[in-house]
Design a protein around this motif. Structure first.
Motif, PDB file in Angstrom:
ATOM      1  N   CYS A  54       1.024  -0.924 -10.668  1.00 23.24           N
ATOM      2  CA  CYS A  54       1.903  -2.017 -10.247  1.00 23.24           C
ATOM      3  C   CYS A  54       1.806  -2.190  -8.732  1.00 23.24           C
ATOM      4  O   CYS A  54       1.553  -1.225  -8.012  1.00 23.24           O
ATOM      5  N   GLY A  55       2.069  -3.403  -8.288  1.00 22.38           N
ATOM      6  CA  GLY A  55       2.190  -3.685  -6.852  1.00 22.38           C
ATOM      7  C   GLY A  55       0.953  -3.258  -6.075  1.00 22.38           C
ATOM      8  O   GLY A  55      -0.190  -3.533  -6.454  1.00 22.38           O
ATOM      9  N   THR A  56       1.216  -2.575  -4.982  1.00 21.97           N
ATOM     10  CA  THR A  56       0.152  -2.114  -4.107  1.00 21.97           C
ATOM     11  C   THR A  56      -0.881  -1.270  -4.859  1.00 21.97           C
ATOM     12  O   THR A  56      -2.090  -1.412  -4.664  1.00 21.97           O
ATOM     13  N   ALA A  57      -0.392  -0.401  -5.738  1.00 20.81           N
ATOM     14  CA  ALA A  57      -1.303   0.475  -6.485  1.00 20.81           C
ATOM     15  C   ALA A  57      -2.241  -0.348  -7.369  1.00 20.81           C
ATOM     16  O   ALA A  57      -3.402   0.022  -7.586  1.00 20.81           O
ATOM     17  N   SER A 101      -0.684   5.569  -9.024  1.00 21.48           N
ATOM     18  CA  SER A 101       0.734   5.503  -8.641  1.00 21.48           C
ATOM     19  C   SER A 101       1.043   6.458  -7.500  1.00 21.48           C
ATOM     20  O   SER A 101       0.619   7.609  -7.495  1.00 21.48           O
ATOM     21  N   GLN A 102       1.809   5.972  -6.555  1.00 22.24           N
ATOM     22  CA  GLN A 102       2.295   6.827  -5.478  1.00 22.24           C
ATOM     23  C   GLN A 102       3.355   7.768  -6.018  1.00 22.24           C
ATOM     24  O   GLN A 102       3.242   8.980  -5.886  1.00 22.24           O
ATOM     25  N   SER A 103       4.383   7.210  -6.647  1.00 20.07           N
ATOM     26  CA  SER A 103       5.538   8.012  -7.068  1.00 20.07           C
ATOM     27  C   SER A 103       5.258   8.815  -8.325  1.00 20.07           C
ATOM     28  O   SER A 103       5.880   9.851  -8.556  1.00 20.07           O
ATOM     29  N   THR A 106       6.710   5.257 -11.985  1.00 23.11           N
ATOM     30  CA  THR A 106       6.883   3.831 -12.286  1.00 23.11           C
ATOM     31  C   THR A 106       6.856   3.598 -13.800  1.00 23.11           C
ATOM     32  O   THR A 106       5.862   3.910 -14.455  1.00 23.11           O
ATOM     33  N   VAL A 152       9.711   2.125   1.959  1.00 14.53           N
ATOM     34  CA  VAL A 152       9.575   1.431   0.669  1.00 14.53           C
ATOM     35  C   VAL A 152       8.236   0.688   0.603  1.00 14.53           C
ATOM     36  O   VAL A 152       7.610   0.611  -0.455  1.00 14.53           O
ATOM     37  N   ALA A 153       7.812   0.149   1.721  1.00 15.36           N
ATOM     38  CA  ALA A 153       6.513  -0.530   1.744  1.00 15.36           C
ATOM     39  C   ALA A 153       5.409   0.525   1.803  1.00 15.36           C
ATOM     40  O   ALA A 153       5.324   1.307   2.744  1.00 15.36           O
ATOM     41  N   SER A 154       4.583   0.533   0.799  1.00 19.07           N
ATOM     42  CA  SER A 154       3.539   1.553   0.708  1.00 19.07           C
ATOM     43  C   SER A 154       2.419   1.268   1.711  1.00 19.07           C
ATOM     44  O   SER A 154       1.933   0.148   1.803  1.00 19.07           O
ATOM     45  N   LEU A 238       1.467  -9.033   0.354  1.00 19.30           N
ATOM     46  CA  LEU A 238       2.587  -8.294  -0.250  1.00 19.30           C
ATOM     47  C   LEU A 238       3.386  -7.554   0.823  1.00 19.30           C
ATOM     48  O   LEU A 238       4.623  -7.584   0.824  1.00 19.30           O
ATOM     49  N   LYS A 239       2.672  -6.903   1.757  1.00 19.79           N
ATOM     50  CA  LYS A 239       3.374  -6.179   2.828  1.00 19.79           C
ATOM     51  C   LYS A 239       4.272  -7.135   3.600  1.00 19.79           C
ATOM     52  O   LYS A 239       5.425  -6.830   3.881  1.00 19.79           O
ATOM     53  N   GLU A 242       7.349  -8.273   1.532  1.00 15.02           N
ATOM     54  CA  GLU A 242       8.319  -7.202   1.271  1.00 15.02           C
ATOM     55  C   GLU A 242       9.231  -6.917   2.448  1.00 15.02           C
ATOM     56  O   GLU A 242      10.417  -6.742   2.270  1.00 15.02           O
TER      57      GLU A 242
HETATM   58  O1  M6R Z   1       4.949   4.473  -7.030  1.00 13.76           O
HETATM   59  P1  M6R Z   1       3.964   3.422  -7.463  1.00 13.76           P
HETATM   60  O2  M6R Z   1       2.689   3.492  -6.692  1.00 13.76           O
HETATM   61  O3  M6R Z   1       3.711   3.471  -8.952  1.00 13.76           O
HETATM   62  O4  M6R Z   1       4.672   2.062  -7.142  1.00 13.76           O
HETATM   63  C1  M6R Z   1       4.091   0.833  -7.507  1.00 13.76           C
HETATM   64  C2  M6R Z   1       4.770  -0.323  -6.808  1.00 13.76           C
HETATM   65  O5  M6R Z   1       6.137  -0.391  -7.174  1.00 13.76           O
HETATM   66  C3  M6R Z   1       4.662  -0.224  -5.300  1.00 13.76           C
HETATM   67  O6  M6R Z   1       3.345  -0.164  -4.875  1.00 13.76           O
HETATM   68  C4  M6R Z   1       5.344  -1.427  -4.622  1.00 13.76           C
HETATM   69  O7  M6R Z   1       4.624  -2.596  -4.858  1.00 13.76           O
HETATM   70  C5  M6R Z   1       5.492  -1.144  -3.122  1.00 13.76           C
HETATM   71  N1  M6R Z   1       6.809  -1.506  -2.670  1.00 13.76           N
HETATM   72  C6  M6R Z   1       4.441  -1.803  -2.300  1.00 13.76           C
HETATM   73  O8  M6R Z   1       4.642  -1.700  -0.938  1.00 13.76           O
END
Ligand code: M6R
Length: 362
Positions: A54-57, A101-103, A106, A152-154, A238-239, A242
């Motif tokens: 999702c998103g950045t990932a 995924s960062q976290s 998700t 929050v912004a990756s 996106l950055k 956000e």
């Molecule tokens: O933790 P994740 O990488 O799975 O999160 C995915 C997105 O929710 C995340 O990249 C989101 O788009 C960020 N806020 C981007 O800066």
């Protein structure tokens, strides 16, 4: 704990040189032209790859698709997990689902993974958070080793994900015999330079701040890029959305004439990824199209490119690197641009409204 920086986001942007060192460091074997990923997965048992995130990932997955096709001749698709999980994807035992995924928490990514597995896919996680839920549900993990990301912004997780995509494509390419040893060695040498090149790019911050000053009142922004730089354009937009709440759109530059060109007037800043590579000339003509309609061009270009300064109002030069790796360097000024604009507008950079660091609800 912000290490002297006013925001976590800025701290994390500045951590990127050592993060890249962590992601790549011990894994590159220059002499052999190989990468050591410690995966149990048999690369020859994979016939297609689905990147789910999702998103950045997800943009990292888009980049991964290009690299896997180019270096490993492996059919690859990328998709936002929230779509994938609700359609009827064609998956079999030779499909590899790669969740990014960062976290690692998700929910949409997790459910997309479960869906792919139910349909028989093998699985791999490209993940930052150690021991997170996703790491426990995939067969194999390739950690990106970016360290905790608080903003929050990756930012640093994205560059580390891109580096992980390059590792993965190299690994598959060598195993499948589509990537010659010499070419792999060349890429590895270029990958080794990345921490230093990102360090140098961070020195552009005063120029980026000046450009932010010029354009922070704009209502909309457009980001354009082609080929591997298309995901960079989307990530830049996106950055900005956000953390500054400015409306920003991104397009693959060649698509501009099919609609978005109607948006261009003297009020629209257009950020163009115009680093040297196979599509450089095409990108220049896209810039000319924007200029002809009065648009303001901010170009991200390769150091030493004189030509571009005649076309664009503003140029942010980034150091030269292998064109396939250019996104890892080029995204840095876009992160800084979003940051500087958000600060000028007085936004809460680390905690933008309506957003959470990990999205564990649908
Ligand atoms: O933790 P994740 O990488 O799975 O999160 C995915 C997105 O929710 C995340 O990249 C989101 O788009 C960020 N806020 C981007 O800066």
């Amino acid at each position: 704990e912000k290490g002297g920086f006013p925001h976590y986001m800025l701290k994390e942007i500045y951590e990127q040189p050592w993060v890249l060192e962590n992601t790549l460091g011990g894994r590159l074997q220059e002499e052999a032209g190989e990468v050591a990923l410690g995966l149990a997965l048999d690369p020859l048992a994979v016939e297609r790859v689905h990147f789910l995130a999702c998103g950045t990932a997800a943009y990292a997955g888009w980049y991964g698709k290009y690299l896997l096709e180019i270096l490993a001749r492996l059919p690859a698709e990328w998709e936002v997990a929230s779509e994938y999980r609700y359609r009827d994807p064609v998956v079999d035992g030779k499909t590899l689902a790669v969740v990014i995924s960062q976290s690692g928490e998700t929910i949409d990514t997790l459910e997309a993974l479960r869906e792919a597995k139910r349909r028989g896919a093998r699985s791999l996680g490209v993940i930052n958070a150690k021991g997170s839920t996703l790491t426990r549900e995939v067969e194999d993990v390739l950690y990106i080793h970016a360290g905790p990301e608080i903003g929050v912004a990756s930012t640093k997780a994205y560059t580390a994900m891109l580096a992980a995509m390059a590792l993965l494509a190299l690994w598959f390419g060598r195993a499948r015999g589509t990537l010659a040893k010499e070419e792999a060695q060349r890429l590895i040498r270029e990958m080794r330079k990345l921490p230093r090149l990102v360090e140098e790019t961070l020195e552009r911050r005063p120029l980026v701040a000046h450009i932010a000053e010029k354009y922070h009142q704009a209502r909309d922004f457009l980001f354009l890029g082609r080929h591997v730089q298309a995901p960079t354009a989307y990530e830049g937009a996106l950055k900005l959305k956000e953390i500054s709440y400015i409306h920003a759109e991104a397009y693959p530059a060649g698509e501009m004439k099919h609609g978005p060109i109607a948006l261009i007037d003297e009020h629209l800043p257009v950020v163009v990824l115009a680093t040297r590579g196979p599509l450089y000339e095409k990108t220049l003509s896209n810039i000319q199209e924007v200029r002809a309609r009065g648009g303001k061009v901010i170009a991200i270009a390769t150091e030493g490119d004189e030509e571009i300064s005649k076309l664009a109002q503003d140029v942010i030069y980034v150091p030269e690197v292998h064109p396939l790796l250019a996104p890892i360097v080029s995204v840095v000024p876009l992160q800084l641009l979003a940051y500087e604009i958000a600060v000028l507008l007085g936004r809460d950079v680390d905690q933008p409204r309506n957003l959470a660091k990990s999205v564990t609800v649908e």
